[in-house]
Design a protein around this motif. Structure first.
Motif, PDB file in Angstrom:
ATOM      1  N   MET A  21     110.257 114.689 106.249  1.00  0.00           N
ATOM      2  CA  MET A  21     110.063 116.072 105.775  1.00  0.00           C
ATOM      3  C   MET A  21     111.355 116.768 105.362  1.00  0.00           C
ATOM      4  O   MET A  21     111.316 117.883 104.867  1.00  0.00           O
ATOM      5  N   LEU A  22     112.503 116.097 105.565  1.00  0.00           N
ATOM      6  CA  LEU A  22     113.769 116.716 105.146  1.00  0.00           C
ATOM      7  C   LEU A  22     114.100 116.283 103.720  1.00  0.00           C
ATOM      8  O   LEU A  22     114.241 115.104 103.439  1.00  0.00           O
ATOM      9  N   ILE A  33     113.240 121.685 103.348  1.00  0.00           N
ATOM     10  CA  ILE A  33     112.264 120.829 104.011  1.00  0.00           C
ATOM     11  C   ILE A  33     110.905 120.973 103.319  1.00  0.00           C
ATOM     12  O   ILE A  33     110.628 121.968 102.667  1.00  0.00           O
ATOM     13  N   PRO A  35     107.294 120.832 104.789  1.00  0.00           N
ATOM     14  CA  PRO A  35     106.349 120.635 105.890  1.00  0.00           C
ATOM     15  C   PRO A  35     105.180 119.778 105.413  1.00  0.00           C
ATOM     16  O   PRO A  35     104.746 119.919 104.263  1.00  0.00           O
ATOM     17  N   ARG A  36     104.685 118.906 106.285  1.00  0.00           N
ATOM     18  CA  ARG A  36     103.602 117.999 105.922  1.00  0.00           C
ATOM     19  C   ARG A  36     102.430 118.773 105.327  1.00  0.00           C
ATOM     20  O   ARG A  36     101.954 119.735 105.955  1.00  0.00           O
ATOM     21  N   GLY A  37     102.017 118.403 104.140  1.00  0.00           N
ATOM     22  CA  GLY A  37     100.870 119.042 103.485  1.00  0.00           C
ATOM     23  C   GLY A  37     101.184 120.335 102.752  1.00  0.00           C
ATOM     24  O   GLY A  37     100.333 120.860 102.034  1.00  0.00           O
ATOM     25  N   ALA A  38     102.393 120.878 102.932  1.00  0.00           N
ATOM     26  CA  ALA A  38     102.694 122.208 102.388  1.00  0.00           C
ATOM     27  C   ALA A  38     102.719 122.217 100.873  1.00  0.00           C
ATOM     28  O   ALA A  38     103.145 121.258 100.231  1.00  0.00           O
ATOM     29  N   ALA A  39     102.263 123.324 100.303  1.00  0.00           N
ATOM     30  CA  ALA A  39     102.219 123.472  98.852  1.00  0.00           C
ATOM     31  C   ALA A  39     103.619 123.686  98.300  1.00  0.00           C
ATOM     32  O   ALA A  39     103.923 123.281  97.185  1.00  0.00           O
ATOM     33  N   GLU A  40     104.493 124.339  99.099  1.00  0.00           N
ATOM     34  CA  GLU A  40     105.831 124.663  98.614  1.00  0.00           C
ATOM     35  C   GLU A  40     106.915 123.940  99.406  1.00  0.00           C
ATOM     36  O   GLU A  40     106.671 123.420 100.499  1.00  0.00           O
ATOM     37  N   TRP A  42     110.385 124.496 101.541  1.00  0.00           N
ATOM     38  CA  TRP A  42     110.942 125.588 102.339  1.00  0.00           C
ATOM     39  C   TRP A  42     112.443 125.405 102.481  1.00  0.00           C
ATOM     40  O   TRP A  42     112.928 124.294 102.674  1.00  0.00           O
ATOM     41  N   ARG A  85     111.247 134.690 102.870  1.00  0.00           N
ATOM     42  CA  ARG A  85     109.974 135.002 103.525  1.00  0.00           C
ATOM     43  C   ARG A  85     110.145 135.566 104.930  1.00  0.00           C
ATOM     44  O   ARG A  85     109.518 136.542 105.298  1.00  0.00           O
ATOM     45  N   LEU A 139     114.337 131.951 106.151  1.00  0.00           N
ATOM     46  CA  LEU A 139     113.459 130.924 105.606  1.00  0.00           C
ATOM     47  C   LEU A 139     112.929 131.417 104.268  1.00  0.00           C
ATOM     48  O   LEU A 139     112.405 132.536 104.189  1.00  0.00           O
ATOM     49  N   CYS A 141     110.757 130.227 100.503  1.00  0.00           N
ATOM     50  CA  CYS A 141     109.914 129.165  99.965  1.00  0.00           C
ATOM     51  C   CYS A 141     109.985 129.147  98.456  1.00  0.00           C
ATOM     52  O   CYS A 141     110.248 130.153  97.805  1.00  0.00           O
TER      53      CYS A 141
END
Lengths: 326, 326
Positions: A21-22, A33, A35-40, A42, A85, A139, A141
């Protein structure tokens, strides 16, 4: 290379590792990063602000300090082309900063945050034996999956900056002299005490402007440009006559060019645009965003040159926390 | 309520707001966000460590300090039942902390991080006019979408702690006395200088143990238990005789009960388990994890009582950064 950059590079080489994820670790304005499944994507960035190093209490209200501590971090997120964010704040305060001080600090910080869509979500409060120490982590996105990286510049890309260079450094010098009168002086002092992070510009450049690489100017053009060049494996030529200098500083017997090249704390964006996209950028860039100025170009030869009446290498002379002697 | 908690609550009331993707802001061990589309929940926590407040340089190696600065943050992630993934470090160092010091610091920190699956991804380095200031921010992610929250305790839930209470405080007292000889003393000093965050236990409790609520013990049972109780809207009864005290401290003319109730820095987990799940927890809890001890229960009456030969209210006497006088 500045000693601070050498230490960071050493830490990166010895202690950074790949991880699931990095996408990008130490070395850009922010880490990335997914995140697993994330649309964007981060991005995350941490900056310290330290009394007597980065600010003096006598010069700032708590609101201004809150604003500035967040602004310098939002600027990193802007340089990644991302939307801020959330943020956390580590605040170490001497005994004489009481409730009222703390509330004013957060008022200044959260007012800036809200304007850019970032919310305070946590942190830590502690006593400090001496001096104020601030640590902010933001953080952000991405919009879509696009980012602006330091490393994406190519030889031939044109270089631009937002706003004016050397204005915050002039403001700092005025504060040191105890002088704040007149509109230009107030503007310079304001640029130092309450920098405006270029969040909207960063987003526009990433989404529409087809910028290739970007970095924010925290330590000065002569320090930050080499960082972008090193990451991209290129050199650069800067046209002295093109620099958007803060010329008012000449009135106070300062050298606008000196401040524009080496002065820190402007928090403007420096970015590269492929030559084929530059015309469109200059045509389409929104009039209500801070102005952008073309100041030079990236070169294959890995050297950073200042061209004018004569051509000479541009040496980094910005602030270096870890310089051997100061 | 401690003054520090009052200030945090004031900040929360005045400046915290709802935001898209924010599940939980200020007030728990970590904030919780759910990035758009992400499979897991993400938690974020920031902790400061300050020389002369949280540690003395003469007592720790740079490795120990790096370990400890990360450990106190991993402990917050453990108390959320999450897996630590990434962290950033803000490091303000006086002039006499040079390259070697910095590398040893990161060696200690990254060794602990890797053991728990967390990678260093960024931060900031700065000079400090006086004293070391450390700020660490950790990002963790949930396993599935389950979390352990401070607010999920219910009257009747049984209360447990991991490990031994008052051991780190005994270690600190020994350091202050300049005494470190003997196995028990070394263990106590080690507990203070190199706390082991209860990451595996937090994960197990969240996934298998059916714990309802949890918090980590950073300021001492008498300070942290009220935080869990306030968040859950409950009270508690603690059985004095059940507390897993560090009895060796009596040898050094310390009071094991006093240290166990009010001593800070143990970084053990305090957690609540619904009565119907307690039997299974005690039966299934893995033998290779730090032992857990049942120490009392949550009550509907919002008071925190210590029951023993007599019953008396348990007043918070842990470390309070913002106590009016110290």
């Amino acid at each position: 290379m500045m000693e601070e950059d050498r230490v960071v590079r050493l830490i990166q080489r010895r202690f950074a590792a790949a991880a699931p994820m990095l996408r990008l670790g130490i070395g850009d304005d922010a880490a990335v990063i997914r995140p697993r499944g994330a649309a964007e994507l981060w991005t995350i960035t941490t900056d310290l602000l330290i009394e007597e190093v980065d600010f003096r209490r006598a010069w700032s209200t708590p609101e201004q300090l809150g604003h500035r501590a967040l602004a310098v971090n939002l600027s990193d997120i802007a340089a990644m082309g991302c939307r801020p964010r959330f943020y956390t704040v580590g605040l170490a305060l001497p005994r004489d900063c009481k409730r009222g001080w703390i509330l004013q600090f957060y008022r200044g910080m959260t007012a800036l945050g809200r304007r850019h869509g970032a919310e305070l979500i946590g942190g830590d409060l502690s006593r400090s034996p001496r001096g104020i120490y601030l640590s902010v982590t933001v953080l952000g996105c991405s919009v879509g999956r696009k980012l602006l990286l330091r490393s994406a510049g190519r030889p031939g890309d044109l270089l631009y900056v937002t706003g004016t260079l050397g204005q915050a450094a002039a403001g700092l010098a005025l504060l040191e002299r105890g002088r704040r009168r007149g509109a230009a002086a107030r503007r310079a002092v304001e640029a130092h005490l309450r920098p405006e992070p270029r969040c909207e510009t960063g987003l526009w450049l990433c989404r529409r402007g087809r910028a290739s690489a970007a970095i924010d100017l925290s330590d000065g053009l002569s320090s930050d440009l080499p960082r972008l060049c090193r990451a991209s494996g290129v050199g650069a030529e800067i046209e002295e006559a093109a620099l958007p200098l803060f010329r008012a500083s000449a009135r106070w017997r300062m050298d606008p060019l000196e401040l524009g090249l080496h002065g820190g704390d402007d928090y403007e964006l420096l970015f590269a645009v492929p030559p084929g996209a530059a015309g469109r950028l200059e045509r389409d860039y929104p009039a209500d965003l801070p102005p952008v100025t073309r100041i030079g170009r990236l070169t294959a030869r890995r050297q950073i040159l200042l061209t004018g009446a004569a051509t000479s290498p541009l040496e980094p002379r910005g602030y270096d926390h870890f310089a051997p002697r100061r």
